[in-house]
Write a protein that holds these residues in place. Sequence first.
Motif, PDB file in Angstrom:
ATOM      1  N   GLU A 461     -18.694  -2.329  -4.024  1.00  0.00           N
ATOM      2  CA  GLU A 461     -19.945  -3.042  -3.770  1.00  0.00           C
ATOM      3  C   GLU A 461     -19.917  -4.441  -4.354  1.00  0.00           C
ATOM      4  O   GLU A 461     -20.365  -5.397  -3.726  1.00  0.00           O
ATOM      5  CB  GLU A 461     -21.113  -2.253  -4.378  1.00  0.00           C
ATOM      6  N   GLY A 462     -19.411  -4.566  -5.597  1.00  0.00           N
ATOM      7  CA  GLY A 462     -19.395  -5.889  -6.223  1.00  0.00           C
ATOM      8  C   GLY A 462     -18.583  -6.878  -5.421  1.00  0.00           C
ATOM      9  O   GLY A 462     -19.009  -8.003  -5.164  1.00  0.00           O
ATOM     10  N   ASP A 463     -17.382  -6.447  -4.993  1.00  0.00           N
ATOM     11  CA  ASP A 463     -16.543  -7.339  -4.189  1.00  0.00           C
ATOM     12  C   ASP A 463     -17.203  -7.653  -2.858  1.00  0.00           C
ATOM     13  O   ASP A 463     -17.133  -8.773  -2.365  1.00  0.00           O
ATOM     14  CB  ASP A 463     -15.177  -6.699  -3.953  1.00  0.00           C
ATOM     15  N   GLN A 464     -17.851  -6.627  -2.250  1.00  0.00           N
ATOM     16  CA  GLN A 464     -18.485  -6.849  -0.953  1.00  0.00           C
ATOM     17  C   GLN A 464     -19.648  -7.829  -1.070  1.00  0.00           C
ATOM     18  O   GLN A 464     -19.779  -8.741  -0.259  1.00  0.00           O
ATOM     19  CB  GLN A 464     -18.968  -5.515  -0.380  1.00  0.00           C
ATOM     20  N   VAL A 465     -20.492  -7.639  -2.079  1.00  0.00           N
ATOM     21  CA  VAL A 465     -21.636  -8.542  -2.239  1.00  0.00           C
ATOM     22  C   VAL A 465     -21.154  -9.960  -2.521  1.00  0.00           C
ATOM     23  O   VAL A 465     -21.678 -10.938  -1.966  1.00  0.00           O
ATOM     24  CB  VAL A 465     -22.558  -8.033  -3.372  1.00  0.00           C
ATOM     25  N   GLN A 466     -20.146 -10.089  -3.359  1.00  0.00           N
ATOM     26  CA  GLN A 466     -19.636 -11.421  -3.663  1.00  0.00           C
ATOM     27  C   GLN A 466     -19.060 -12.091  -2.418  1.00  0.00           C
ATOM     28  O   GLN A 466     -19.331 -13.268  -2.155  1.00  0.00           O
ATOM     29  CB  GLN A 466     -18.565 -11.324  -4.747  1.00  0.00           C
ATOM     30  N   SER A 467     -18.270 -11.340  -1.649  1.00  0.00           N
ATOM     31  CA  SER A 467     -17.704 -11.931  -0.436  1.00  0.00           C
ATOM     32  C   SER A 467     -18.788 -12.248   0.586  1.00  0.00           C
ATOM     33  O   SER A 467     -18.707 -13.262   1.299  1.00  0.00           O
ATOM     34  CB  SER A 467     -16.675 -10.977   0.174  1.00  0.00           C
ATOM     35  N   ARG A 468     -19.831 -11.421   0.648  1.00  0.00           N
ATOM     36  CA  ARG A 468     -20.938 -11.701   1.576  1.00  0.00           C
ATOM     37  C   ARG A 468     -21.675 -12.974   1.180  1.00  0.00           C
ATOM     38  O   ARG A 468     -22.000 -13.809   2.034  1.00  0.00           O
ATOM     39  CB  ARG A 468     -21.898 -10.506   1.607  1.00  0.00           C
ATOM     40  N   LEU A 469     -21.930 -13.119  -0.119  1.00  0.00           N
ATOM     41  CA  LEU A 469     -22.604 -14.335  -0.583  1.00  0.00           C
ATOM     42  C   LEU A 469     -21.745 -15.569  -0.332  1.00  0.00           C
ATOM     43  O   LEU A 469     -22.251 -16.614   0.114  1.00  0.00           O
ATOM     44  CB  LEU A 469     -22.928 -14.216  -2.069  1.00  0.00           C
ATOM     45  N   GLU A 470     -20.455 -15.464  -0.590  1.00  0.00           N
ATOM     46  CA  GLU A 470     -19.582 -16.619  -0.355  1.00  0.00           C
ATOM     47  C   GLU A 470     -19.533 -16.973   1.118  1.00  0.00           C
ATOM     48  O   GLU A 470     -19.466 -18.154   1.482  1.00  0.00           O
ATOM     49  CB  GLU A 470     -18.177 -16.307  -0.883  1.00  0.00           C
ATOM     50  N   ARG A 471     -19.564 -15.962   1.994  1.00  0.00           N
ATOM     51  CA  ARG A 471     -19.575 -16.239   3.432  1.00  0.00           C
ATOM     52  C   ARG A 471     -20.876 -16.925   3.839  1.00  0.00           C
ATOM     53  O   ARG A 471     -20.873 -17.864   4.654  1.00  0.00           O
ATOM     54  CB  ARG A 471     -19.376 -14.932   4.205  1.00  0.00           C
ATOM     55  N   ILE A 472     -21.990 -16.487   3.260  1.00  0.00           N
ATOM     56  CA  ILE A 472     -23.281 -17.134   3.553  1.00  0.00           C
ATOM     57  C   ILE A 472     -23.256 -18.582   3.089  1.00  0.00           C
ATOM     58  O   ILE A 472     -23.654 -19.499   3.821  1.00  0.00           O
ATOM     59  CB  ILE A 472     -24.428 -16.352   2.873  1.00  0.00           C
ATOM     60  N   TRP A 473     -22.790 -18.798   1.860  1.00  0.00           N
ATOM     61  CA  TRP A 473     -22.754 -20.163   1.320  1.00  0.00           C
ATOM     62  C   TRP A 473     -21.854 -21.074   2.146  1.00  0.00           C
ATOM     63  O   TRP A 473     -22.161 -22.253   2.337  1.00  0.00           O
ATOM     64  CB  TRP A 473     -22.279 -20.123  -0.126  1.00  0.00           C
ATOM     65  N   ARG A 496     -32.230  -8.635 -10.026  1.00  0.00           N
ATOM     66  CA  ARG A 496     -30.984  -7.989  -9.640  1.00  0.00           C
ATOM     67  C   ARG A 496     -31.203  -6.893  -8.607  1.00  0.00           C
ATOM     68  O   ARG A 496     -30.372  -6.674  -7.725  1.00  0.00           O
ATOM     69  CB  ARG A 496     -30.303  -7.425 -10.888  1.00  0.00           C
ATOM     70  N   ASP A 497     -32.324  -6.198  -8.672  1.00  0.00           N
ATOM     71  CA  ASP A 497     -32.597  -5.124  -7.714  1.00  0.00           C
ATOM     72  C   ASP A 497     -32.869  -5.664  -6.310  1.00  0.00           C
ATOM     73  O   ASP A 497     -32.783  -4.908  -5.331  1.00  0.00           O
ATOM     74  CB  ASP A 497     -33.790  -4.290  -8.186  1.00  0.00           C
ATOM     75  N   GLN A 498     -33.229  -6.928  -6.189  1.00  0.00           N
ATOM     76  CA  GLN A 498     -33.511  -7.509  -4.874  1.00  0.00           C
ATOM     77  C   GLN A 498     -32.271  -8.124  -4.224  1.00  0.00           C
ATOM     78  O   GLN A 498     -32.367  -8.636  -3.109  1.00  0.00           O
ATOM     79  CB  GLN A 498     -34.575  -8.609  -5.013  1.00  0.00           C
ATOM     80  N   LEU A 499     -31.120  -8.080  -4.908  1.00  0.00           N
ATOM     81  CA  LEU A 499     -29.938  -8.777  -4.409  1.00  0.00           C
ATOM     82  C   LEU A 499     -29.498  -8.256  -3.051  1.00  0.00           C
ATOM     83  O   LEU A 499     -29.213  -9.039  -2.135  1.00  0.00           O
ATOM     84  CB  LEU A 499     -28.799  -8.642  -5.430  1.00  0.00           C
ATOM     85  N   GLU A 500     -29.441  -6.936  -2.877  1.00  0.00           N
ATOM     86  CA  GLU A 500     -28.964  -6.375  -1.608  1.00  0.00           C
ATOM     87  C   GLU A 500     -29.888  -6.752  -0.457  1.00  0.00           C
ATOM     88  O   GLU A 500     -29.434  -7.193   0.610  1.00  0.00           O
ATOM     89  CB  GLU A 500     -28.865  -4.850  -1.745  1.00  0.00           C
ATOM     90  N   GLU A 501     -31.203  -6.600  -0.669  1.00  0.00           N
ATOM     91  CA  GLU A 501     -32.160  -6.932   0.400  1.00  0.00           C
ATOM     92  C   GLU A 501     -32.147  -8.425   0.705  1.00  0.00           C
ATOM     93  O   GLU A 501     -32.188  -8.835   1.875  1.00  0.00           O
ATOM     94  CB  GLU A 501     -33.555  -6.481  -0.026  1.00  0.00           C
ATOM     95  N   ALA A 502     -32.100  -9.247  -0.340  1.00  0.00           N
ATOM     96  CA  ALA A 502     -32.066 -10.692  -0.117  1.00  0.00           C
ATOM     97  C   ALA A 502     -30.790 -11.118   0.598  1.00  0.00           C
ATOM     98  O   ALA A 502     -30.811 -11.983   1.481  1.00  0.00           O
ATOM     99  CB  ALA A 502     -32.193 -11.423  -1.459  1.00  0.00           C
ATOM    100  N   THR A 503     -29.647 -10.520   0.222  1.00  0.00           N
ATOM    101  CA  THR A 503     -28.382 -10.865   0.887  1.00  0.00           C
ATOM    102  C   THR A 503     -28.434 -10.526   2.367  1.00  0.00           C
ATOM    103  O   THR A 503     -27.962 -11.301   3.216  1.00  0.00           O
ATOM    104  CB  THR A 503     -27.220 -10.124   0.203  1.00  0.00           C
ATOM    105  N   ALA A 504     -29.003  -9.363   2.703  1.00  0.00           N
ATOM    106  CA  ALA A 504     -29.113  -8.985   4.118  1.00  0.00           C
ATOM    107  C   ALA A 504     -29.998  -9.973   4.880  1.00  0.00           C
ATOM    108  O   ALA A 504     -29.680 -10.363   6.021  1.00  0.00           O
ATOM    109  CB  ALA A 504     -29.672  -7.569   4.228  1.00  0.00           C
TER     110      ALA A 504
END
Length: 676
Positions: A461-473, A496-504
């Motif tokens: 999950e950590g790697d996925q969220v980081q890669s998703r954020l970098e792709r968005i940026w 921190r609990d809103q990170l997944e929803e905000a990323t989506a």
Amino acid sequence: MPGTDERPTSMSTTGSEDASSDAESSSDRCNSITSASDFDCSRQSFTSDCSSSKHSSPSSSPPKTITLDDVMSSARDLSNLTLAHEIIVNRDFHVEQPHLPQNSLEKQVKDIVHKAFWDSLESELNDDPPEYEHAIKLLEEIREILLSFLSPGANRLRTQILEVLDMDLIRQQADKEAVDIQGLASYIVTIMGKLCAPVRDDEVKKLCENPDNVVSMFKEIFRVLDLMKMDMVNFTIQSLRPDLQRQSVEYERAKFQSIVEKTPSALDHTTEWIKSSLEEVLFSMPTVEQPNGHGKAGKALPSPLLVFNSGFIRILTWDYHKSPLPETLMTDEVRLRELQRRLQLLKAVASVLLIVYSAIGGPISGLPALAERLKRMASVLLEGMHRPDFNLSEALGNVSGQICCELNKSLTERNYPALPPELQVTLKGQITSITQENNPIRSLVVSVGSKEASRGGVMGEGDQVQSRLERIWTLLCLPDTYRLDMAIKYSSHARRDQLEEATAAWERAARLIQQRESLLARLELFERDASDPNRFFLQGYRGTSLARMDESKHRRKLNSQICSLEKVLSKILHHITDSFHDTVTYKGRPYREKMRWDRIEMLYWLQQERRVQALERVVEGRGSLPTRLPPLNPNLQLYPGTHPTPQGHTPTLSQRPHPHTHSPSNPTQPSSVYPV
């Protein structure tokens, strides 16, 4: 390493030593630059108790006996491995002459011995008749050094040096008191000028300044020869680096295998490090039920990547006083210690900034320049906090004082009230309290990184969220300051609990923005010709009304697609703003504002581009300005300023105002893009 060249006569030389004479010669060079602490550190790993190590043969076989030759051979392999690894990894690695402390015993002894030698040489040369024995030995040593500088193909110069510095001939001349020591010294200086690097030219020229004092001249010759030897060694290192880099993996693997074969207990600390990392990971693994209900529930098996992630996180906080590093990381100990010191500094600075932004909030949020100043200020004042004599509490007090002054200055410039005295006292107390072991802010900063890394290794999950954020940026071309603000915001406990929803939500917005920008690029490419006024005067189809109808149809289609996307995109942007208090930007510009004005701005800048191109053609002589038609009435003029203009006359295109460009009511930067 001590004892590398001397062996007990009772010990036999192993076959591997005969097959690796090159490795032994490089080990001799390494001995001169490898510190005693490195050897002590390696000896802890490679000279452990022999009785604790068992051979891989059956239990009935006797334990393998490790001889002194095996230990010394392993030490040489480690020395060669350390030297090769340093050359490969450190591009700035070079050999320097040792500089002894001025008042050290070693320097005093060295100076006394050298002075005694040169005084003895001067006394022998001043005797009547002179004694040349020591001078001839110096000439012989100089000759060998000069020959070592020559390349294999320099046969002519080699022959010349051997002829001039013929020791048998010089001894015969010395016996008859016919030797010309000054002439030989001058010849040596001439050869040194041919062989030295350009940076040593001035040093060689100074050797000829005092030719009468032979002893002083010989002393300076040896000093410059030492510098030339260092230059040669560094040049050899630089030449070998590309080959070592290509063969580094195979070379280090072979050396480690050789060490393990000779010393079975050579990787005990590495094994213990991996085992402890595995136990730590297994303890935190979730319980998994067996499929189809068969068997008991058990711990999920961790991936090797997770175990190594956990192990390397421990390395960042390693206590070097309690246990030595794993053997496989020993060659990088200096770099790991430096990385550990930088991590300590970053944790302290992050804790300070987290306290400041949590206490003040909105008035200083969204100001990347202020955040950069505070970070730089805290980093400078806390530099060197790893030293034992560093007073961290006093330094944190100075940091809090400087930060309060900087905050008051920034708040006053933006018409905010200054910090109350009681808030400044609270800030200072909270900042100085991060030195306590159980401080919640410090514990939060320390634990977030390790927890996220561990969770990323288990679930991905950590790697996925980081890669998703970098792709968005990357898709939105977000500036670095906005990325930092967003990372700080969603790393906080409250967000921190809103990170997944905000990323989506950001991903949906980024996809729609990319689609709209693609349509906008197509519209710009179309309008580059379709909005050109000169197309009305073209011949053929492009100048007809049918072309205008086709243009209108295509324009309407593109605008319709853009409007459809904007309806969906506007809802998502409103949702992100209302739910997460984020402002979605594209290339640093708020996208809701961009959607409102970018098509008008596009048409305006296309027309400006046409005007620039027309003026360039006029300047280059490839075109002319449009001619002015005569007025319909001789008494009326079309251009204001010199003649009257008729009432109700419509101004020309050049007299019309520019298309409306948006000017925000508040020209200052928004107070916060990613409020924490």
